[in-house]
Design an enzyme around this catalytic site. Structure first.
Site, PDB file in Angstrom:
ATOM      1  N   HIS A   1      -6.520  13.976   2.727  1.00 36.84           N
ATOM      2  CA  HIS A   1      -7.729  13.979   1.671  1.00 36.84           C
ATOM      3  C   HIS A   1      -8.166  15.335   1.464  1.00 36.84           C
ATOM      4  CE1 HIS A   1      -7.989   9.540   1.390  1.00 36.84           C
ATOM      5  NE2 HIS A   1      -7.802   9.501   2.681  1.00 36.84           N
TER       6      HIS A   1
ATOM      7  N   ASP B   1       0.718   2.791   3.824  1.00 39.07           N
ATOM      8  CA  ASP B   1      -0.017   3.858   3.238  1.00 39.07           C
ATOM      9  C   ASP B   1       0.840   5.185   3.439  1.00 39.07           C
ATOM     10  OD1 ASP B   1      -2.091   5.068   2.412  1.00 39.07           O
ATOM     11  OD2 ASP B   1      -3.581   4.911   4.018  1.00 39.07           O
TER      12      ASP B   1
ATOM     13  N   LYS C   1      -6.800  -0.197  -8.610  1.00 41.39           N
ATOM     14  CA  LYS C   1      -6.940   0.394  -7.214  1.00 41.39           C
ATOM     15  C   LYS C   1      -8.149   1.300  -7.499  1.00 41.39           C
ATOM     16  CE  LYS C   1      -6.991   1.932  -2.823  1.00 41.39           C
ATOM     17  NZ  LYS C   1      -6.323   3.242  -2.787  1.00 41.39           N
TER      18      LYS C   1
ATOM     19  N   HIS D   1     -10.311   1.008  -1.592  1.00 42.53           N
ATOM     20  CA  HIS D   1     -10.658   2.076  -0.486  1.00 42.53           C
ATOM     21  C   HIS D   1     -12.055   2.492  -0.591  1.00 42.53           C
ATOM     22  CE1 HIS D   1      -9.592   5.930   1.572  1.00 42.53           C
ATOM     23  NE2 HIS D   1     -10.812   5.722   1.624  1.00 42.53           N
TER      24      HIS D   1
ATOM     25  N   HIS E   1     -10.596   3.722  -5.509  1.00 44.82           N
ATOM     26  CA  HIS E   1     -10.570   4.565  -4.296  1.00 44.82           C
ATOM     27  C   HIS E   1     -11.554   5.470  -4.201  1.00 44.82           C
ATOM     28  CE1 HIS E   1      -8.922   7.823  -1.449  1.00 44.82           C
ATOM     29  NE2 HIS E   1      -7.935   6.862  -1.242  1.00 44.82           N
TER      30      HIS E   1
ATOM     31  N   HIS F   1       0.915  -1.176   0.065  1.00 49.17           N
ATOM     32  CA  HIS F   1       0.027  -0.008   0.006  1.00 49.17           C
ATOM     33  C   HIS F   1       0.865   1.111  -0.231  1.00 49.17           C
ATOM     34  CE1 HIS F   1      -3.958   1.878   1.441  1.00 49.17           C
ATOM     35  NE2 HIS F   1      -3.277   2.834   0.756  1.00 49.17           N
TER      36      HIS F   1
ATOM     37  N   HIS G   1       1.767   4.966  -1.582  1.00 47.08           N
ATOM     38  CA  HIS G   1       1.446   6.209  -2.496  1.00 47.08           C
ATOM     39  C   HIS G   1       2.800   6.644  -2.680  1.00 47.08           C
ATOM     40  CE1 HIS G   1      -2.851   7.215  -0.910  1.00 47.08           C
ATOM     41  NE2 HIS G   1      -2.450   6.310   0.021  1.00 47.08           N
TER      42      HIS G   1
ATOM     43  N   HIS H   1      -6.697  -0.781   4.397  1.00 44.70           N
ATOM     44  CA  HIS H   1      -7.015  -0.352   5.877  1.00 44.70           C
ATOM     45  C   HIS H   1      -8.687  -0.799   6.173  1.00 44.70           C
ATOM     46  CE1 HIS H   1      -8.404   2.688   3.012  1.00 44.70           C
ATOM     47  NE2 HIS H   1      -7.120   3.251   3.063  1.00 44.70           N
TER      48      HIS H   1
END
EC number: 3.5.1.5
Length: 571
Positions: free
Chosen positions: A322, A362, A219, A248, A221, A136, A138, A274
């Site tokens: 976010h 993450d 992925k 996610h 999200h 995971h 980024h 998560h």
């Protein structure tokens, strides 16, 4: 006359043997040696006046005739399949044999030949694990990779293009052009890398082109819209091209509730990121999915383990990651809906039960890329202290072998299986890439001594380069020769789809690393997760957030102090 050594002297010379126990760092975890592949009285050890000399433990056999390139002597292997003492032979960058090293002309039972072309690495008193896999990531900045490998991570899977706003929030490398550029960038680093395309689309063509371009998975999200239609389309494309999907889910429950998302899966395998929910997902009950047979659940490390500081730090992290505004009430409410002490506490116990299968970072997006391994073992320690010995076999073993094997699997073999790369990496097994970490027991899980990448030392603890010996301060993790130039290309892999190989994408892009295809992802189930395949029925009270597994309330206290922390770090 044979010479008899007492147990302490033997351990100090050749490392622990069957029945000896070793403490892991400053935790309350103790592992016991289950088997010893070496032969008492015939051990090999390098050094002045030691065994690995010509005519003694070293044979005259050439590498072309069977001698290995590197031998790690008398190491204690800790892996999901066992805790054993052995010599490890490495040849052509892969694990050739786990067994007994030496000179077959004068020693019995030798299955790892030491010759004049063999390098030696002392494993006496050391613990050997597989290089970690962080599934995971980024890819916000390339400096993450330095931090990750210095902590013992040798494979990184995720998405991104750098510090773009989309990457800061979502683990996606969207579109062929971005995928091509990241594949080219991967050549610069001494780790295995794989990239996930953006999976949020209700029509397949935009997903197909990303897989064909080299994405090893997709992925979904919520920030891009994880609707039931997008889930269904993404999983359909994945089934066609044999790649994994990570998800996610929809924190706000705008497009449906957790039951709608489960229905959209249609019993197809998926990796849920998560899965507790603090990192994102249906509030408050995304944690339910860990009881689904087609779901491969993972945690990210900020909630590992539950401590008295966990809740406070999460709100600020979430607002930044976010792109939320603390001046907007709705943004604050969104953030607060994701942070629940009850589900975070339950996550600790579900890991100990083997219901959560993986742990990842993450990285820089509500996670710390250099703390996957530390947080895993801190969770294991906390559960030992709060729940006692974990002994599902019902035997009388007092050591923590089963718990240790369960937890090491969470960041090694299980993410490898989940993403279709277990044939290459993820465990200390013959035939796999020699991605390995050597640890002093006192520093286990915190600071590796040496990180081996594809059979070559890539990072290591190293002292002052101007000193007369390697050990004077300052000693810290530094890149070694395996991290540079063509050596990093020869010792690391780039993971892509089979479609990308068929389209000859690696050669078109001029990639220097070997590109290999992921496979076997669509036939998986939770039962394939090693030692982490439990399927409890999970219930979450929508008002109190209390979590029950098979009717039992899951509750534990937050840790107020942890091992593997300030004792080891200045900052």
């Amino acid at each position: 006359m044979p010479y008899r050594m007492d147990r302490r002297a033997y351990a100090e010379t050749y490392g622990p043997t069957v029945g000896d126990r070793i403490r892991l760092a400053d935790t309350e975890l103790f592992i016991e040696v289950e088997q010893d592949f070496t032969s008492y009285g015939d051990e090999v050890k390098f050094g002045g006046g030691k065994v690995i000399r010509d005519g003694m433990g070293q044979s005259p056999i050439a590498n072309a005739d069977g001698a290995v390139d590197l031998v790690i002597t008398n190491a204690l292997i800790l892996d999901w399949w066992g805790i054993v003492k052995a010599d490890i032979g490495i040849k052509d960058g892969k694990i050739f044999k786990i067994g007994k090293a030496g000179n077959p002309y004068i020693q019995d039972n030798v299955d790892i030949i030491i010759g004049p072309g063999t390098e030696a690495l002392a494993g006496e008193g050391m613990i050997l694990t597989a290089g970690g896999i962080d599934a995971h990531i980024h890819f916000i900045c390339p400096q993450q990779i330095e931090v990750a490998i210095a902590s013992g991570i040798t494979t990184m899977i995720g998405g991104g293009t750098g510090p773009a706003t989309g990457t800061n929030a979502t683990t996606c490398t969207p579109g062929p052009w971005n995928i091509y550029r990241m594949l080219q960038a991967a050549d610069a680093f001494p780790v295995n890398l794989g990239f996930l395309g953006k999976g949020n689309a209700s029509k397949p063509q935009g997903l197909v082109e990303q897989v064909a371009a080299g994405a090893m998975g997709l992925k979904l999200h919520e920030d891009w819209g994880t609707t039931p239609a997008a889930i269904d389309t993404c999983l359909s494309v994945a089934a066609t091209y044999d790649v994994q999907v990570a998800i996610h889910t929809d924190t706000l429950n705008e497009a449906g509730f957790v039951e709608d998302t489960i229905a959209a899966f249609k019993n197809r395998v998926i990796h849920t990121y998560h899965t507790e929910g603090a990192g994102g997902g249906h509030a408050p009950d995304i944690i339910k999915v860990c009881g689904q047979a087609n779901v491969l659940p993972s945690s990210t490390n900020p909630t590992r383990p539950y401590t008295l500081n966990t809740l406070d730090e999460h709100l600020d992290m979430l607002m930044v990651c976010h792109h939320l505004d603390p001046a907007i009430a709705e943004d604050v409410a969104f953030a607060e809906s994701r942070i629940r002490r009850e589900t975070i506490a339950a996550e600790d116990i579900l890991h100990d039960l083997g219901a959560f299968s993986m742990i990842s970072s993450d990285s820089q997006a509500m996670g710390r890329v250099g703390e996957v391994i530390i947080r895993t073992w801190q969770t294991s320690h906390k559960m030992k202290v709060q729940r006692g010995i974990l002994n599902p076999q019902g035997n009388e073993q007092k050591a923590d072998n089963f718990r240790a094997k369960r937890y090491v699997a969470k960041y090694t073999i299980n993410p490898a299986i989940a993403h279709g790369i277990a044939q290459y990496v993820g465990s200390v097994e013959e035939g796999k890439l020699a991605d390995l970490c050597l640890w002093h027991p006192a520093f286990f899980g915190v600071k590796p001594e040496i990180v081996i990448k594809g059979g070559m030392i890539a990072w290591s603890q190293m002292g002052d380069a101007n000193a007369s010996i390697p050990t004077p301060q300052p000693v810290y993790m530094r890149p070694m020769f395996g991290s540079f130039a063509g050596a990093r290309h020869a010792t690391s892999l780039t993971f892509v789809s089979q479609a990308a190989l068929e389209n000859e994408i690696p050669s078109q892009l001029g990639l220097q690393k070997a590109a290999v295809a992921v496979s076997g992802t669509r036939q998986l189930s939770k039962r394939d997760m090693k030692l982490n395949d439990a399927l409890p029925h999970i219930e979450v009270d929508p008002e109190t957030y209390q979590v029950r597994a098979d009717g039992e309330l899951l509750i534990c206290e937050p840790a107020t102090v942890l091992p593997m922390a300030q004792r080891y770090f200045l900052f």
